[in-house]
Design a protein around this motif. Sequence first.
Motif, PDB file in Angstrom:
ATOM      1  N   GLU A   1     -10.732   3.421   9.208  1.00  0.00           N
ATOM      2  CA  GLU A   1     -11.543   4.421   8.513  1.00  0.00           C
ATOM      3  C   GLU A   1     -10.933   5.815   8.657  1.00  0.00           C
ATOM      4  OE1 GLU A   1     -15.612   4.306   9.647  1.00  0.00           O
ATOM      5  OE2 GLU A   1     -15.904   2.214   9.038  1.00  0.00           O
ATOM      6  N   ALA A   2     -10.431   6.124   9.843  1.00  0.00           N
ATOM      7  CA  ALA A   2      -9.806   7.437  10.057  1.00  0.00           C
ATOM      8  C   ALA A   2      -8.525   7.581   9.253  1.00  0.00           C
ATOM      9  CB  ALA A   2      -9.529   7.651  11.544  1.00  0.00           C
ATOM     10  N   ARG A   3      -7.793   6.488   9.060  1.00  0.00           N
ATOM     11  CA  ARG A   3      -6.568   6.576   8.264  1.00  0.00           C
ATOM     12  C   ARG A   3      -6.867   6.971   6.820  1.00  0.00           C
ATOM     13  NH1 ARG A   3      -3.386   8.642   9.880  1.00  0.00           N
ATOM     14  NH2 ARG A   3      -1.909   8.010   8.281  1.00  0.00           N
TER      15      ARG A   3
ATOM     16  N   TRP B   1      -6.635  10.646  17.174  1.00  0.00           N
ATOM     17  CA  TRP B   1      -7.268  11.770  16.472  1.00  0.00           C
ATOM     18  C   TRP B   1      -7.278  11.586  14.952  1.00  0.00           C
ATOM     19  CZ3 TRP B   1      -4.790  14.742  12.851  1.00  0.00           C
ATOM     20  CH2 TRP B   1      -3.390  14.750  12.859  1.00  0.00           C
ATOM     21  N   ASP B   2      -6.381  10.734  14.449  1.00  0.00           N
ATOM     22  CA  ASP B   2      -6.327  10.503  13.000  1.00  0.00           C
ATOM     23  C   ASP B   2      -6.238   9.020  12.670  1.00  0.00           C
ATOM     24  OD1 ASP B   2      -3.773   9.904  13.809  1.00  0.00           O
ATOM     25  OD2 ASP B   2      -2.771  11.072  12.246  1.00  0.00           O
TER      26      ASP B   2
ATOM     27  N   ARG C   1       0.820  -1.204   0.000  1.00  0.00           N
ATOM     28  CA  ARG C   1       0.000   0.000   0.000  1.00  0.00           C
ATOM     29  C   ARG C   1       0.861   1.264   0.000  1.00  0.00           C
ATOM     30  NH1 ARG C   1      -5.336  -1.995   3.495  1.00  0.00           N
ATOM     31  NH2 ARG C   1      -5.548  -3.969   2.337  1.00  0.00           N
ATOM     32  N   CYS C   2       0.236   2.429   0.197  1.00  0.00           N
ATOM     33  CA  CYS C   2       0.893   3.682  -0.146  1.00  0.00           C
ATOM     34  C   CYS C   2       2.100   4.033   0.723  1.00  0.00           C
ATOM     35  CB  CYS C   2      -0.123   4.826  -0.117  1.00  0.00           C
ATOM     36  SG  CYS C   2      -0.843   5.173   1.498  1.00  0.00           S
TER      37      CYS C   2
ATOM     38  N   PRO D   1      -4.679  10.662   5.348  1.00  0.00           N
ATOM     39  CA  PRO D   1      -3.487   9.998   4.798  1.00  0.00           C
ATOM     40  C   PRO D   1      -2.256  10.884   4.942  1.00  0.00           C
ATOM     41  CG  PRO D   1      -4.821  10.897   3.034  1.00  0.00           C
ATOM     42  CD  PRO D   1      -5.616  11.101   4.288  1.00  0.00           C
ATOM     43  N   TYR D   2      -1.129  10.248   5.223  1.00  0.00           N
ATOM     44  CA  TYR D   2       0.127  11.000   5.355  1.00  0.00           C
ATOM     45  C   TYR D   2       0.650  11.408   3.987  1.00  0.00           C
ATOM     46  CZ  TYR D   2       5.075  11.923   6.116  1.00  0.00           C
ATOM     47  OH  TYR D   2       6.314  12.505   6.110  1.00  0.00           O
TER      48      TYR D   2
END
Length: 241
Positions: free
Chosen positions: A128-130, A187-188, A85-86, A134-135
């Motif tokens: 879901e929050a990720r 939080w994220d 993944r990314c 996204p970074y």
Amino acid sequence: MRPKIFLFGDSITEESFGDGGWGASLANLLRRKADVVLRGYSGYNTRWALKVAEKVFPTAECGGESPPVAVTVFFGANDACLPERCSAFQHVPLLEYKQNLRSLVSFLKNRWPETCIILITPPPIDEEARLRYPYIENTTGLPERTNDASGSYAKACVDVAEECGIAAIDIWTKMQQIESWRAECLWDGLHLSRVGNKVVLEEVVKKLKEQGIDVEKNLAVDLPLIENIDQNDPLKAFDGI
């Protein structure tokens, strides 16, 4: 000199000196008793941590610090990124992660044989929050981390601690004991909220106490306290210092 406690880890450690962060709260709790020294490196995994360990913790001959009373080692959140993944460039395979932790522990033990080493597992992941935070650009529609993968790395971290005979804090399990942990502790989907930071702080203080480092009892305050200074003869309190 005051004793030192080093915090070594990734962004969850680097950000711990922010408002409400677990590192800042630990430093406040230990004010005038010990210096809490931040060594956090956002985005790092255990592979990169091994590469920089000598620079992060130089020998005394190279201007290094005196032995700290404790070091927390808080890596794994980035190692656990999924390889397809990314954020694949941060991924470290599970078996290598375990070996890297062993090597980091061996490095610290060789440098400071009497220092208390505490491994901290990666936190749980809200997938879901990720996707919402996204970074880097994520066009796959899939989170770069999953809670199951993080759990595997958390278990590996605890296993290495047991194998090495050192302390571990299983944040992955501890946080999921809290109802609505996704919203409460993160939080994220990855980084800690105020509640999440409080959980880590409480667990670190508890583990230090278990290892004989009671922040309230057996770490002395340095230099005279204002309430112990005689108003009529203030300098007397400093005799012999």
